[in-house]
Design an enzyme around this catalytic site. Structure first.
Site, PDB file in Angstrom:
ATOM      1  CE1 TYR A 140      -3.118   3.069   0.755  1.00  0.00           C
ATOM      2  CE2 TYR A 140      -1.797   3.386   2.735  1.00  0.00           C
ATOM      3  CZ  TYR A 140      -2.747   3.844   1.834  1.00  0.00           C
ATOM      4  OH  TYR A 140      -3.305   5.083   2.011  1.00  0.00           O
ATOM      5  CG  HIS A 188      -9.835   3.436   9.044  1.00  0.00           C
ATOM      6  ND1 HIS A 188     -10.489   3.119   7.887  1.00  0.00           N
ATOM      7  CD2 HIS A 188      -8.564   3.749   8.688  1.00  0.00           C
ATOM      8  CE1 HIS A 188      -9.656   3.243   6.872  1.00  0.00           C
ATOM      9  NE2 HIS A 188      -8.479   3.618   7.328  1.00  0.00           N
TER      10      HIS A 188
HETATM   11  N1  UFG Z   1      -6.283  -0.579  15.994  1.00  0.00           N
HETATM   12  C1  UFG Z   1      -6.674  -1.408  17.027  1.00  0.00           C
HETATM   13  N2  UFG Z   1      -7.830  -2.107  16.873  1.00  0.00           N
HETATM   14  C2  UFG Z   1      -8.599  -2.034  15.756  1.00  0.00           C
HETATM   15  C3  UFG Z   1      -8.188  -1.174  14.709  1.00  0.00           C
HETATM   16  C4  UFG Z   1      -7.022  -0.463  14.868  1.00  0.00           C
HETATM   17  O1  UFG Z   1      -5.999  -1.528  18.051  1.00  0.00           O
HETATM   18  O2  UFG Z   1      -9.627  -2.728  15.693  1.00  0.00           O
HETATM   19  C5  UFG Z   1      -5.052   0.205  16.151  1.00  0.00           C
HETATM   20  C6  UFG Z   1      -4.037  -0.075  15.069  1.00  0.00           C
HETATM   21  O3  UFG Z   1      -3.248  -1.176  15.400  1.00  0.00           O
HETATM   22  C7  UFG Z   1      -3.279   1.261  15.028  1.00  0.00           C
HETATM   23  C8  UFG Z   1      -4.337   2.302  15.405  1.00  0.00           C
HETATM   24  O4  UFG Z   1      -5.387   1.563  16.019  1.00  0.00           O
HETATM   25  O5  UFG Z   1      -2.298   1.257  16.016  1.00  0.00           O
HETATM   26  C9  UFG Z   1      -4.891   3.022  14.202  1.00  0.00           C
HETATM   27  O6  UFG Z   1      -5.274   2.054  13.245  1.00  0.00           O
HETATM   28  P1  UFG Z   1      -6.071   2.408  11.897  1.00  0.00           P
HETATM   29  O7  UFG Z   1      -6.268   1.117  11.177  1.00  0.00           O
HETATM   30  O8  UFG Z   1      -7.276   3.210  12.231  1.00  0.00           O
HETATM   31  O9  UFG Z   1      -5.092   3.363  11.118  1.00  0.00           O
HETATM   32  P2  UFG Z   1      -3.571   3.145  10.673  1.00  0.00           P
HETATM   33  O10 UFG Z   1      -2.748   4.041  11.531  1.00  0.00           O
HETATM   34  O11 UFG Z   1      -3.186   1.732  10.634  1.00  0.00           O
HETATM   35  O12 UFG Z   1      -3.641   3.585   9.162  1.00  0.00           O
HETATM   36  C10 UFG Z   1      -3.924   4.872   8.751  1.00  0.00           C
HETATM   37  C11 UFG Z   1      -4.645   4.832   7.411  1.00  0.00           C
HETATM   38  C12 UFG Z   1      -3.801   4.183   6.383  1.00  0.00           C
HETATM   39  C13 UFG Z   1      -2.484   4.906   6.301  1.00  0.00           C
HETATM   40  C14 UFG Z   1      -1.842   4.996   7.657  1.00  0.00           C
HETATM   41  C15 UFG Z   1      -0.644   5.862   7.561  1.00  0.00           C
HETATM   42  O13 UFG Z   1      -5.842   4.101   7.551  1.00  0.00           O
HETATM   43  O14 UFG Z   1      -4.458   4.244   5.132  1.00  0.00           O
HETATM   44  O15 UFG Z   1      -2.746   5.571   8.590  1.00  0.00           O
HETATM   45  O16 UFG Z   1      -0.053   5.982   8.769  1.00  0.00           O
HETATM   46  F1  UFG Z   1      -1.628   4.259   5.496  1.00  0.00           F
END
Ligand code: UFG
Length: 327
Positions: A140, A188
């Site tokens: 990605y 998310h």
């Molecule tokens: N998380 C949980 N439980 C869940 C979902 C998420 O603990 O059910 C945690 C994840 O592990 C992470 C945090 O919450 O630590 C945020 O997770 P998200 O999936 O909401 O977002 P990300 O930080 O993984 O990703 C976002 C965007 C991506 C982008 C990234 C860049 O969704 O598209 O930021 O940093 F690439």
């Protein structure tokens, strides 16, 4: 300005479409509705189609007298990208190449591109500045970085003026809670915690509690969707005189997963069952933005520095749309 908003029916695209219209522009939503929602762009002009269709893109760019393109159409799931890398390169990279080729053919120069903090991979220092090494750790992030490089080289030909905007964690609902986040499946954190608070899910799982952070959970930089979109508008206005603009878009302040959960509980007044599980592969412990470049060069002002206010807007949308968008 006549602006083609690719992926305009998605979460960020639909908010951008509304903000363009409010600011006197003429947005035309281009979407194949594989993920987007018709209800999110009611009242706006639609051009339905697929980004792989070069001839259709050329026709729309010409017929609609498009002056700028904003490009939000992409697959966004890190985990899925590891399972289906070729799909990510096709949709995120190849289709963007087709779009740029159609722009070149029709001499549309201005391009605002949705990039991501995922281009930095596991950053060595935080907050992250734009010049830090780009070492994506999944397809990605790599697909988005490849597009940035393609834009860079195309801009050197003199035929493209582009802005690459690297988002941190986009969230909240725009239009006073009218245009919300509805991914299927949802991955998310904020919408998932809200779903748990609404009783739509049994619990929220915390992916890892042994990170080197104050409470052991990952820290992210949550930026309200309207703040994100206002930066796009400023970047668009600056493209006339600049072939290449690159900005981080974040609040600069980090919140842990546990803090997000507590904030949703406070805003909703509901309890949320928490289950602690193993780390999710590929999650850096801390991702926060140094957005001082966007603030100083674009004159960007963030309206939602507080997570609680951001979550309030998301809560309004989810409460009004418990099943998400109808179509
Ligand atoms: N998380 C949980 N439980 C869940 C979902 C998420 O603990 O059910 C945690 C994840 O592990 C992470 C945090 O919450 O630590 C945020 O997770 P998200 O999936 O909401 O977002 P990300 O930080 O993984 O990703 C976002 C965007 C991506 C982008 C990234 C860049 O969704 O598209 O930021 O940093 F690439």
């Amino acid at each position: 300005m006549n602006v083609l908003v690719c992926g305009g029916a998605g979460y960020i695209g639909s908010n951008m479409t509304a903000i363009l219209a409010e600011n006197g522009h003429n947005p035309i939503v281009f979407d194949n509705f594989s993920k987007g929602h018709r209800d999110a762009v009611k009242g706006h002009e639609l051009a339905e189609g697929d980004l792989a269709d070069f001839d259709l893109l050329v026709k729309i760019l010409k017929d609609k007298k498009i002056e700028a393109v904003m490009h939000f159409a992409a697959f966004i799931e890190v985990g899925e990208s590891c399972a289906l890398p070729l799909e990510y390169y096709r949709n995120n990279f190849s289709n963007t190449r087709t779009l740029l080729a159609a722009m070149e053919k029709t001499e549309v120069r201005k391009f605002v591109f949705s990039s991501t903090a995922a281009v930095y991979g596991m950053p060595k220092t935080v907050p992250i500045t734009e010049d830090l090494e780009k070492e994506p750790i999944n397809p990605y992030g790599e697909s988005k970085w490849a597009v940035e490089r393609m834009c860079h080289f195309q801009s050197l030909t003199g035929r493209l003026n582009y802005a690459a905007l690297r988002y941190f964690n986009a969230c909240g609902a725009g239009g006073s809670g009218a245009i919300g986040e509805d991914h299927k499946p949802e991955s998310h954190l904020i919408p998932l915690v809200i779903a748990a608070a609404m009783g739509k899910r049994e619990d929220i799982k915390i992916f890892g509690t042994d990170y080197p952070t104050s409470d052991g959970t990952c820290i992210r930089d949550y930026i309200h969707i309207e703040d994100l979109c206002s930066a796009h508008l400023l970047a668009l206005e600056k493209l006339d005189n600049n072939p290449e603009l690159v900005y981080n878009l974040g609040n600069g302040k980090g919140y842990s997963v546990r803090q997000v959960i507590e904030t949703v509980k406070k805003v909703s007044g509901k309890n949320v069952k928490v289950t602690e599980v193993a780390r999710r592969p590929g999650d850096p412990p801390v991702l926060t933005a140094d957005a001082s470049k966007a603030i100083s060069q674009l004159g960007w002002k963030v309206k939602y520095p507080q997570l609680e206010k951001i979550v309030e807007t998301a809560w309004i949308w989810h409460s009004k749309n418990p099943q998400g968008y109808k179509k």
